[in-house]
Scaffold this motif. Structure first.
Motif, PDB file in Angstrom:
ATOM      1  N   PRO A  25      -1.418  -5.059  -5.865  1.00 28.67           N
ATOM      2  CA  PRO A  25      -2.350  -3.927  -6.019  1.00 28.67           C
ATOM      3  C   PRO A  25      -1.612  -2.610  -6.156  1.00 28.67           C
ATOM      4  O   PRO A  25      -0.487  -2.452  -5.669  1.00 28.67           O
ATOM      5  N   LYS A  28      -5.367  -0.070  -2.523  1.00 27.19           N
ATOM      6  CA  LYS A  28      -6.479  -0.864  -2.008  1.00 27.19           C
ATOM      7  C   LYS A  28      -7.614   0.033  -1.521  1.00 27.19           C
ATOM      8  O   LYS A  28      -7.380   1.163  -1.099  1.00 27.19           O
ATOM      9  N   SER A  61     -10.489  -3.956   4.630  1.00 25.77           N
ATOM     10  CA  SER A  61      -9.181  -4.591   4.471  1.00 25.77           C
ATOM     11  C   SER A  61      -9.266  -6.090   4.694  1.00 25.77           C
ATOM     12  O   SER A  61      -8.791  -6.894   3.882  1.00 25.77           O
TER      13      SER A  61
END
Length: 217
Positions: A25, A28, A61
């Motif tokens: 990523p 995020k 998360s």
């Protein structure tokens, strides 16, 4: 020479012995919540509470990691209530016991639990935010390193052996990567100009301009 710790650490491998292959990523969603939580804590920006932003960062998360990494690890869902249990967890880091050399064992350095404490100092609140952010941005190692240098969190176990020749403090740990040493001969004028802006020697112990070494509040 075989590494005695080889059975305890290393790259994660798939069931067939091959390394996982997955896209990395850039940023995020969880990071945005932790950034907002820090901004609210420091400057009272926005209407949502630091606690809610912090907990939402953890929740996003964990949820996103399950979708992102769980497929590679064969995990489809968390046990019921696992996310809330983590957010409300009151346990703290355990001491490290080295499996090979007892003299390398060390006491835990992070003393705060995950659960938010509204009565805590701003410094402790920031420590919680950055510690969870540090976990959330994995595997972005360079960014995690920058966050740790910028804030001092999470607290990291010190190296057992310092081979820096006294250029890097064992307490402060490495602060930067030195410049390309080819510049010394290939472009000395550029190298000298770069070093002059550092405010210190071209080694791993010199702090960058944004790495003030504390003074968060």
């Amino acid at each position: 020479k075989p590494n005695s710790w080889g059975n305890f650490s290393g790259w994660i491998q798939g069931n067939n012995g091959s390394s996982y292959s997955m896209p990395l990523p850039i940023m995020k969603a969880a990071e945005a919540y932790f950034l907002l939580a820090e901004a609210k804590l420091r400057w009272d920006i926005g209407s949502e509470s630091v606690k809610n932003l912090y907990e939402n960062g953890i929740r996003v998360s964990m949820t996103n990691e399950l979708a992102y990494r769980g497929a590679y690890a064969g995990i489809k869902e968390y046990p019921e209530g696992a996310v809330d249990a983590y957010i409300n967890g009151t346990s703290t880091q355990i001491d490290y016991t080295d499996p090979i050399k007892a003299e390398l064992s060390t006491p835990a350095v992070n003393k705060l639990s995950v659960k938010w404490d509204e009565s805590a100092s701003n410094e402790e609140k920031l420590e919680r935010i950055i510690t969870q952010k540090w976990l959330a941005i994995y595997p972005e190692g360079c960014e995690a390193w920058a966050e740790q240098r910028r804030t001092g969190y999470p607290r990291l176990i010190k190296v057992a052996v310092n081979n820096s020749g006294n250029t890097i403090s064992t307490d402060d740990m490495i602060r930067r990567v030195f410049f390309n040493q080819d510049y010394k001969t290939d472009n000395k004028a550029l190298y000298d100009a770069l070093v002059s802006k550092l405010g210190g020697a071209d080694n791993g112990g010199t702090r960058l301009w944004w790495d003030a070494g504390g003074n968060n509040f």
